[in-house]
Design an enzyme around this catalytic site. Structure first.
Site, PDB file in Angstrom:
ATOM      1  N   HIS A  39      42.557  62.427  27.584  1.00 19.07           N
ATOM      2  CA  HIS A  39      41.343  61.687  27.225  1.00 19.07           C
ATOM      3  C   HIS A  39      40.187  62.080  28.147  1.00 19.07           C
ATOM      4  CE1 HIS A  39      42.963  58.798  24.269  1.00 19.07           C
ATOM      5  NE2 HIS A  39      44.102  58.976  24.934  1.00 19.07           N
ATOM      6  N   ASP A  72      33.188   9.792  55.977  1.00 22.57           N
ATOM      7  CA  ASP A  72      34.463   9.084  56.111  1.00 22.57           C
ATOM      8  C   ASP A  72      34.903   8.486  54.780  1.00 22.57           C
ATOM      9  OD1 ASP A  72      34.688   9.591  58.844  1.00 22.57           O
ATOM     10  OD2 ASP A  72      33.316   7.936  59.319  1.00 22.57           O
ATOM     11  N   SER A  77      15.372  34.592  23.171  1.00 20.66           N
ATOM     12  CA  SER A  77      16.081  33.687  24.075  1.00 20.66           C
ATOM     13  C   SER A  77      15.664  33.853  25.524  1.00 20.66           C
ATOM     14  CB  SER A  77      17.586  33.948  23.968  1.00 20.66           C
ATOM     15  OG  SER A  77      17.883  35.267  24.410  1.00 20.66           O
ATOM     16  N   GLY A  78      14.964  34.942  25.825  1.00 20.78           N
ATOM     17  CA  GLY A  78      14.671  35.264  27.212  1.00 20.78           C
ATOM     18  C   GLY A  78      15.624  36.287  27.771  1.00 20.78           C
ATOM     19  N   GLY A  79      16.666  36.636  26.986  1.00 24.21           N
ATOM     20  CA  GLY A  79      17.600  37.678  27.385  1.00 24.21           C
ATOM     21  C   GLY A  79      17.030  39.052  27.096  1.00 24.21           C
ATOM     22  N   GLU A 123      37.150  61.293  27.805  1.00 29.58           N
ATOM     23  CA  GLU A 123      36.094  60.281  27.770  1.00 29.58           C
ATOM     24  C   GLU A 123      36.221  59.243  28.874  1.00 29.58           C
ATOM     25  OE1 GLU A 123      39.206  58.825  24.709  1.00 29.58           O
ATOM     26  OE2 GLU A 123      38.526  60.696  25.620  1.00 29.58           O
ATOM     27  N   CYS A 182      44.028  63.620  21.897  1.00 27.06           N
ATOM     28  CA  CYS A 182      45.290  62.882  21.895  1.00 27.06           C
ATOM     29  C   CYS A 182      45.859  62.797  20.472  1.00 27.06           C
ATOM     30  CB  CYS A 182      45.100  61.510  22.531  1.00 27.06           C
ATOM     31  SG  CYS A 182      46.652  60.699  23.009  1.00 27.06           S
ATOM     32  N   LYS A 228      39.387  40.865  32.435  1.00 25.02           N
ATOM     33  CA  LYS A 228      39.379  40.866  30.967  1.00 25.02           C
ATOM     34  C   LYS A 228      39.907  42.201  30.474  1.00 25.02           C
ATOM     35  CE  LYS A 228      36.450  40.875  26.862  1.00 25.02           C
ATOM     36  NZ  LYS A 228      35.080  40.851  26.306  1.00 25.02           N
ATOM     37  N   ASP A 245      18.161  41.651  25.268  1.00 21.21           N
ATOM     38  CA  ASP A 245      18.228  42.196  23.911  1.00 21.21           C
ATOM     39  C   ASP A 245      17.097  41.670  23.034  1.00 21.21           C
ATOM     40  OD1 ASP A 245      20.532  43.332  24.859  1.00 21.21           O
ATOM     41  OD2 ASP A 245      21.882  41.959  23.820  1.00 21.21           O
ATOM     42  N   SER A 246      16.949  40.343  22.980  1.00 22.42           N
ATOM     43  CA  SER A 246      15.918  39.773  22.115  1.00 22.42           C
ATOM     44  C   SER A 246      14.523  40.092  22.631  1.00 22.42           C
ATOM     45  CB  SER A 246      16.099  38.254  21.980  1.00 22.42           C
ATOM     46  OG  SER A 246      15.889  37.595  23.213  1.00 22.42           O
ATOM     47  N   THR A 247      14.363  40.182  23.953  1.00 22.59           N
ATOM     48  CA  THR A 247      13.051  40.502  24.521  1.00 22.59           C
ATOM     49  C   THR A 247      12.642  41.930  24.199  1.00 22.59           C
ATOM     50  OG1 THR A 247      13.371  38.930  26.336  1.00 22.59           O
ATOM     51  CG2 THR A 247      11.692  40.621  26.644  1.00 22.59           C
TER      52      THR A 247
END
Length: 524
Positions: free
Chosen positions: A175, A461, A230-232, A177, A88, A516, A234-236
């Site tokens: 495009h 009621d 955190s348990g998520g 992609e 483009c 979003k 990424d951190s795990t």
């Protein structure tokens, strides 16, 4: 790994970003067929590039090459002796640099168009037929640059594809992609693998070995590393990779801030500490966080209070850790991902702050630690694949993201223990029903929000006047854009009924159907 370290191990395609909303997708598509790609801003000086790419891709962008302040690439890229593909704006940049007129077209081309391949001998279009492609431009090239030939056309673009095969310079007006370009991935593979001769060696099996060796070399035989979990996912994954590399010399700290999911701290302790064998300390600081959040309603203030309090608690707990070898902790682990890197280095630069991101950046300066970011070159899907290879359970690896400030930004208004309890229980019921319906892995993220409004209701009621829960669920590949998930009405009816009947203080349930953009994923 740094870009230099990665390119020393894996053949790399350099993507120069002119600010297109699709630039990150180029990198993703290349990695999908195991070719590593690195994105840098279009202003990158080639003399400052301390590695040589196998090829270069010039992205699209929102500018016009003929404008006074339009961005232009360092012409030294044409002296690298590697293939170049312009997409483009990138095609128009190639034409402009080759002294060819580029101007405003009579018609705009936005959306789908039919591509006609005019030169099937061109290696870029091998196995690419007449097909649907995605256009997003108003400008057009008016003449064919000297030394180039036409390779493809569309109804409104006589130079939809051009090539100088002697110099291995290619340009396309569409495009490839985006998924709307039905054979775009084939075209990108043709460029990266067949034209650039990039090896398809980028995969998580190779990454594990390479990264573990790098961590061991960086940390050395004695140094200790600390990191927040955190348990998520990424951190795990980052923690397990560090554990695999240096064992108990990595110290993980999980801070319970009082605004986590139901039973989260106990779950993390069992999963990471007992299940994965990570050297873990769990700290209950919920009272400290909730006391500081009293009376605060502004979401940015909530985020900053939680971020600053987290740093204070983390530093305090880190000081209690006594390394077995008697030496001080030298490194801090952080689970930065490649989309975070893209946001900071894209041509647009750091964008306007929509929300403050909750991270542990302040710890580096305060604790004088060196940073380790083993996941900084990876997209989310690659992190998940890596997690499964490291032996982390499928359920944890595919867990939905959870914000650092937690339920504090899902309780709109003041955060109290009572409000957190309402939002937490509603969220638990919602996620439980999603799992029961077999929909969890079809949804990228789902949660319940407690709104700061009350609504009249009737129970038995009796007239009630209680709060409102908003449910949110989205589908996305990269969290940069997202669509709301189209639940069946019967499912929403069941969830709403359970929440109203089982959660004290709730009289009404709504479902958020905003994409979003314009909305963000979280409400605050």
């Amino acid at each position: 790994m740094s870009p230099v370290e990665v390119s020393n191990v894996f053949d790399t395609i350099l993507v120069l970003d002119f600010g297109s909303q699709y630039s990150h997708l180029i990198t993703r598509r290349l990695r999908e067929f195991n070719v590593y790609a690195e994105m840098l801003p279009c202003t990158q000086k080639i003399a400052d590039l301390h590695w040589k790419p196998k090829g270069v891709i010039l992205s699209g962008g929102p500018y016009s090459v003929y404008e006074k302040d339009a961005p232009h690439v360092d012409k030294a890229i044409f002296d690298l002796g590697v293939p170049i593909l312009g997409i483009c704006y990138g095609l128009q940049e190639i034409a402009w640099i080759n002294n060819t007129e580029v101007g405003r077209g009579e018609k705009r081309e936005y959306g789908p168009a039919t591509l006609r391949v005019e030169d099937k001998s061109c290696p870029l279009f091998a196995n690419v037929d007449h097909s649907t492609v995605w256009m997003s431009h108003h400008d057009k090239v008016h003449n064919l640059p000297a030394g180039f030939k036409i390779t493809a056309t569309s109804e409104n673009s006589p130079f939809c594809g051009i090539a100088n095969e002697d110099k291995q310079i290619y340009g396309i007006q569409f495009h490839p992609e985006v998924t709307h370009s039905t054979q775009g991935k084939t075209l990108l593979r043709n460029f990266a693998v067949d034209i650039c001769k990039a090896s398809q060696s980028w995969n998580m099996e190779n990454f594990i070995d390479t990264e573990i060796n790098r961590i061991r070399e960086l940390v050395g035989p004695d140094a200790e590393v600390i990191g927040a979990v955190s348990g998520g996912v990424d951190s795990t994954v980052a923690a397990k990779l560090m554990d695999r590399a240096i064992g108990d010399r990595f110290h993980a700290i999980m801070v319970d801030n009082g605004v986590l999911r139901l039973n989260e701290a106990a779950t993390v302790k069992k999963t990471l500490g007992e299940g994965l064998g990570i050297n873990l300390t769990v700290v209950d600081a919920s009272d400290e966080f909730l006391d500081k959040l009293k009376g605060v309603t502004d979401p940015e203030k909530k985020r900053k209070i939680i971020g600053n309090t987290f740093i204070h608690v983390f530093e305090r707990e880190a000081a209690k850790i006594q390394p077995k070898n008697g030496k001080e902790i030298e490194f801090l682990l952080q689970g930065t991902l490649y989309p975070d890197v893209i946001e900071s280095i894209s041509f647009k630069g750091p964008s306007q702050t929509i929300k403050t991101h909750h991270n542990v950046g302040g710890l580096l300066e305060n604790m004088k630690l060196k940073l380790i970011e083993p996941l900084r070159e990876l997209f989310k899907d690659e992190v998940r694949e890596l997690g499964e290879l490291l032996g982390i359970s499928h359920e944890l690896v595919w867990r939905h993201p959870f914000p650092g400030p937690g339920i504090a930004i899902r309780v709109l208004g003041e955060v109290t223990r009572e409000q957190v309890a309402i939002a937490r229980k509603a969220d638990y019921i919602y996620i439980e029903e999603i799992r029961k319906a077999g929909l969890y892995n079809n949804i990228s993220q789902a949660f319940a929000c407690l709104l700061p409004v009350k609504s009249v209701g009737v129970m038995g009621d009796q007239r009630t006047y209680e709060q409102v829960i908003a449910l949110r669920a989205i589908e996305t590949t990269d969290f940069m854009t997202a669509d709301w998930y189209p639940f069946e009405h019967s499912f929403l009816k069941k969830v709403a009924s359970r929440i109203v009947n089982e959660v004290d203080g709730v009289a009404r349930v709504t479902y958020d159907i905003t994409s979003k953009p314009p909305a963000t994923v979280e409400w605050e």
